[in-house]
Motif scaffolding. Structure first.
Motif, PDB file in Angstrom:
ATOM      1  N   THR A 172       0.828  -1.201   0.000  1.00 14.01           N
ATOM      2  CA  THR A 172       0.000   0.000   0.000  1.00 14.01           C
ATOM      3  C   THR A 172       0.867   1.259   0.000  1.00 14.01           C
ATOM      4  OG1 THR A 172      -0.142   0.030   2.419  1.00 14.01           O
ATOM      5  CG2 THR A 172      -1.889  -1.129   1.221  1.00 14.01           C
ATOM      6  N   THR A 173       0.245   2.378  -0.373  1.00 13.44           N
ATOM      7  CA  THR A 173       0.869   3.705  -0.328  1.00 13.44           C
ATOM      8  C   THR A 173      -0.068   4.633   0.444  1.00 13.44           C
ATOM      9  OG1 THR A 173       2.043   3.413  -2.419  1.00 13.44           O
ATOM     10  CG2 THR A 173       1.663   5.672  -1.685  1.00 13.44           C
ATOM     11  N   ARG A 174       0.507   5.407   1.368  1.00 20.33           N
ATOM     12  CA  ARG A 174      -0.296   6.321   2.191  1.00 20.33           C
ATOM     13  C   ARG A 174      -0.028   7.757   1.771  1.00 20.33           C
ATOM     14  NH1 ARG A 174       0.542   4.239   7.004  1.00 20.33           N
ATOM     15  NH2 ARG A 174       2.217   5.618   7.702  1.00 20.33           N
ATOM     16  N   VAL A 182      -6.218  11.323   5.171  1.00 24.10           N
ATOM     17  CA  VAL A 182      -5.214  10.289   4.900  1.00 24.10           C
ATOM     18  C   VAL A 182      -5.831   9.267   3.955  1.00 24.10           C
ATOM     19  CG1 VAL A 182      -3.744   8.495   5.882  1.00 24.10           C
ATOM     20  CG2 VAL A 182      -4.132  10.619   7.145  1.00 24.10           C
ATOM     21  N   ILE A 184      -5.205   5.717   1.985  1.00 24.34           N
ATOM     22  CA  ILE A 184      -4.400   4.499   1.911  1.00 24.34           C
ATOM     23  C   ILE A 184      -4.810   3.766   0.639  1.00 24.34           C
ATOM     24  CG2 ILE A 184      -3.797   2.321   3.034  1.00 24.34           C
ATOM     25  CD1 ILE A 184      -4.450   3.632   5.696  1.00 24.34           C
ATOM     26  N   ASN A 187      -1.369  -0.556  -3.967  1.00 19.81           N
ATOM     27  CA  ASN A 187      -0.474  -0.231  -5.078  1.00 19.81           C
ATOM     28  C   ASN A 187      -1.025  -0.699  -6.424  1.00 19.81           C
ATOM     29  OD1 ASN A 187       1.436   0.992  -3.415  1.00 19.81           O
ATOM     30  ND2 ASN A 187       2.465  -0.935  -2.993  1.00 19.81           N
TER      31      ASN A 187
END
Length: 315
Positions: A172-174, A182, A184, A187
Motif C-alpha cells: 500500500t501507499t499512504r 489520509v 491508503i 499499489n
C-alpha cells in the motif's frame, strides 16, 4: 530346577543379543566407507554453504555499486529510495540463494528434490490464484520503488487523490492531503501518477485590469512590483515575466504573468505575485488620489483668492 533350566537359555539369548548389538555398533563405527561418505558429504555441504555466502556478498556489492552509479548520475537524488531498492534486492537475493542451498543440501542427504519442487510450484500457483490482488499490489509496489516513480515527501496525484506521500510500502501507499485527510491506496490501483515534486513548476497569474487604466502605465507598474516580489522570495528561480494581454472585453483586459519556481511552491508564488501587484496598484491609486486632492485643494485656494480679489476691487 525347572525354572533355572528355563532361565539359562534366556540368559544365553540375551548375551548373544548384546554381543550382536556390540558387533553391529562396532562394525558401524569402524565402517570406513560410511565415514568417508559422511566426510565428503560434510565437506560438500560446507563448500556449498561457503559458496552461497560468497555469491550473496558478490551480488550485494554489485547491487551497491549499481545503485551508487545510478545515484551519481541523477541530480534530484532521494537516498531513501535507493536504500529501499537496495534492501529489497538484497533480501530477494538472500532468499533465492538460501532456498537453492537448502535444496542442494537436502539432495546430499538423498532427499528427492523433484517432488519437493513440484509441491512448492503447486503451492505457489494456489497462493497466486487465491491472492491475485495481493500479488498485483506487491509487484506494482516493487516497480514503483524500482522505477523511482515517486518517493516519501513528494506531492502526487493519482486519480481523484492528491497529497503528500507519507509512506510507500510493498502493498500500500499512504497519502496525506492538504486538508489532513489520509488516503491508503493499494499499489495495484495506482495506474497513473502525476508527480509535482520532480521538476520545477510554472506559476501562472492572470490579472484583470479595468480599461480606465492605460496599458503602458499598468505594464510598467506591474514590472516594478514583480521586481520587489522576486527579491523577497527565494523560491523563484527567475524573475517573473509579463507576457502581455491574455484576453480583452469592453470593461477590462487580462494581463498574464508567469514565473518559474521550485517544486511544490506554485500556489505560494501565485499568491505572492497577486499580493505584490495588488499592493502596487493600491499604492498607485493612493498616490494619484493624493495628487488629485492636492490639485483640488490648490484650485480651491486659487478660486477663493480670486473671489477675495474681485470683492476688494468692487469695494
Amino acid at each position: 530346577m525347572r525354572n533355572r533350566a528355563l532361565e539359562i537359555p534366556n540368559t544365553e539369548e540375551a548375551v548373544k543379543e548384546v554381543i550382536a548389538f556390540k558387533d553391529a555398533t562396532w562394525n558401524w563405527l569402524t565402517d570406513s566407507q560410511m565415514w568417508m561418505t559422511i566426510l565428503f558429504a560434510g565437506i560438500r555441504i560446507i563448500t556449498i554453504f561457503l559458496l552461497t555466502r560468497l555469491i550473496i556478498k558478490i551480488v550485494y556489492k554489485v547491487i551497491d555499486r549499481s545503485l551508487t552509479r545510478q545515484g551519481n548520475n541523477r541530480l534530484n537524488l532521494n537516498p531513501r529510495r535507493f536504500v529501499t531498492v537496495g534492501e529489497l534486492l538484497k533480501n530477494m537475493t538472500s532468499f533465492v540463494c538460501n532456498f537453492i542451498m537448502i535444496l542442494i543440501v537436502l539432495g546430499e542427504f538423498d532427499f528427492k528434490i523433484g517432488p519437493l519442487i513440484a509441491s512448492a510450484g503447486v503451492l505457489g500457483l494456489a497462493i497466486g490464484f487465491g491472492a491475485q490482488s495481493l500479488v498485483k499490489d506487491v509487484i506494482t509496489g516493487f516497480f514503483i520503488i524500482l522505477e523511482d516513480q515517486f518517493a516519501v515527501g513528494d506531492v502526487i496525484q493519482t486519480g481523484a487523490f492528491k497529497g503528500t506521500v507519507e509512506m510507500i510500502g510493498i502493498r500500500t501507499t499512504r497519502i496525506i492531503s492538504q486538508t489532513g485527510e489520509v488516503f491508503i491506496l493499494p499499489n495495484g490501483s495506482i495506474s497513473t501518477v502525476t508527480n509535482y515534486s520532480v521538476s520545477n513548476a510554472l506559476a501562472v497569474v492572470d490579472l484583470p485590469i479595468k480599461n480606465e487604466r492605460t496599458l503602458d502605465d499598468t505594464m510598467q507598474l506591474i514590472k516594478e512590483a514583480l521586481v520587489n516580489v522576486h527579491e523577497k522570495n527565494r523560491n523563484m528561480i527567475s524573475a517573473p515575466n509579463v507576457l502581455g494581454i491574455q484576453s480583452l472585453n469592453t470593461s477590462e483586459y487580462v494581463i498574464r504573468i508567469v514565473a518559474e519556481c521550485l517544486p511544490n511552491t506554485k500556489g505560494e508564488i501565485e499568491s505572492q505575485i497577486q499580493m505584490g501587484v495588488k499592493q502596487a496598484l493600491e499604492h498607485e491609486e493612493s498616490r494619484l488620489q493624493a495628487e488629485l486632492d492636492k490639485m483640488q485643494a490648490e484650485e480651491a485656494i486659487a478660486a477663493e483668492a480670486s473671489r477675495e480679489g474681485e470683492t476688494g476691487n468692487g469695494a
